[in-house]
Design a protein around this motif. Structure first.
Motif, PDB file in Angstrom:
ATOM      1  N   TYR A 113      -3.138  -1.364  10.661  1.00 10.15           N
ATOM      2  CA  TYR A 113      -3.835  -0.801   9.497  1.00 10.15           C
ATOM      3  C   TYR A 113      -4.291   0.618   9.796  1.00 10.15           C
ATOM      4  O   TYR A 113      -4.092   1.527   8.997  1.00 10.15           O
ATOM      5  N   HIS A 146      -9.691   4.079   2.111  1.00 11.60           N
ATOM      6  CA  HIS A 146      -8.967   3.321   3.142  1.00 11.60           C
ATOM      7  C   HIS A 146      -9.556   3.581   4.523  1.00 11.60           C
ATOM      8  O   HIS A 146      -9.672   2.676   5.336  1.00 11.60           O
ATOM      9  N   ASP A 191       0.830  -1.209   0.000  1.00 13.42           N
ATOM     10  CA  ASP A 191       0.000   0.000   0.000  1.00 13.42           C
ATOM     11  C   ASP A 191       0.865   1.260   0.000  1.00 13.42           C
ATOM     12  O   ASP A 191       0.519   2.263  -0.617  1.00 13.42           O
TER      13      ASP A 191
END
Lengths: 114, 228
Positions: B210, B174, B46
């Motif tokens: 995350y 996201h 990412d």
């Protein structure tokens, strides 16, 4: 992973949290400087300080073993090559646009007065 | 934690000596739960996607001969009768930092097996994330109503709109995915799903990775898109 890496005292999180607030305030404050070396230097300084704190403390990278640190933090260094190449290419494209099409004649509005 | 299965039990050397040992011994290289290693590798990929977007933005901004719209004016909001530069963006930045703090505490509380507090801290993180997306939606509507489009805008170079919608849109996606992820894990924590599982509450740390990454990307977007 050993137990001591997962239950560090809460204190370090509070300090990091406060530091992020302070650094973000500094970051925001750079918007009041004129564009130039000082402004851009400070933007990068506060950006890397914040990013480093998030990765090292909040994402626990500081407590991981060297093998994981290098596997994750090493590859992004390659992006510097892309940045270098693309900034050279960008300058070249701008120069050739200026040479072939001349200066921009675009008329622009000032935002936000309504 | 009960991760003794992950290594032979031998004392591990720190630093570069440990690096050599980790790779050369006949064992699993990364002494972390597989979920955590995979999340890190996903985040690494990412990182490259977001970097490509930001480098693309840098390239078009350098190469355009049209004037680049001044972000402090474009993103100014009127408050107290004056236009305050980047007001909403600053608020969004602080909201995301606050959510990073609540997430870090949730991870810690998870390892302390405090289910109730872990749940509420994760819910708080998700609520802050959702309010961030709400503000992003407001920002988008405001810019669209002023005529900013991916192919042009009244304030200067057309590339401003394309970079803005692409970068903040991908980041907002996201954040939205993170809110859903957080809520799923939070409710599982609440009903005791992880009480008797081998990994225990390391899932909270993985979710946290995350979430912190989303905050991390915003640090770069804020610096390069809004301030530069």
């Amino acid at each position: 992973m050993a137990d001591d890496t997962t239950q560090h005292p809460l204190k370090i999180y509070w300090i990091m949290w406060a530091a992020l607030f302070v650094l973000s305030t500094f970051s925001y404050a750079t918007d009041f400087l004129d564009r130039g070396y000082l402004r851009h230097f400070l933007i990068l300084l506060f950006m890397f300080a914040k990013a480093g704190g998030i990765v090292w403390i909040f994402m626990h990278m500081g407590w991981e073993r060297m093998a994981l640190k290098i596997a994750i933090l090493g590859p992004p260094v390659a992006i510097l090559v892309l940045i270098g190449m693309m900034s050279l290419e960008g300058e070249y494209v701008e120069d050739s646009r200026l040479e072939n099409y001349g200066e921009s004649t675009m008329e622009v509005e000032t935002p936000g007065h309504h | 934690m009960s991760e003794a299965i992950l290594d032979s039990g031998a004392e591990e050397a720190p630093g570069t000596k440990g690096l050599v040992e980790d790779w050369s011994r006949d064992k699993q290289v990364f002494g972390v739960p597989w979920g955590k290693a995979m999340m890190w590798i996903f985040l690494l990929s990412d990182t490259f996607i977001f970097s490509c977007f930001l480098v693309g933005y840098m390239m078009v901004r350098i190469s355009t001969t049209d004037p680049w719209p001044n972000p402090s004016e474009v993103f100014a909001l009127d408050a107290f009768g004056y236009p305050v530069p980047l007001l909403l963006i600053a608020i969004m930045t602080f909201i995301l930092i606050t959510s990073s703090g609540t997430m870090a505490l949730a991870v810690n509380m998870g390892y302390r097996r405090n289910r109730k507090l872990t749940f509420w801290l994760m819910v708080a993180t998700a609520v802050l994330g959702a309010s961030f997306v709400g503000m992003q939606a407001f920002e988008w509507s405001k810019l669209i109503s002023e005529g900013v489009r991916p192919w042009g805008n009244p304030f200067g170079a057309a590339q401003f709109g394309s970079s803005f919608f692409m970068i903040t849109g991908f980041h907002g996606m996201h954040v939205s995915a993170g809110v859903i992820y957080l809520l799923v894990i939070a409710f599982r924590v609440k009903r005791g799903f992880y009480e008797n599982r081998p990994g225990g509450y390391e899932i909270v740390e993985i979710t946290g990775l995350y979430w912190h990454f989303v905050d991390l990307v915003w640090v770069f977007i804020f610096a390069f898109f809004y301030l530069w």
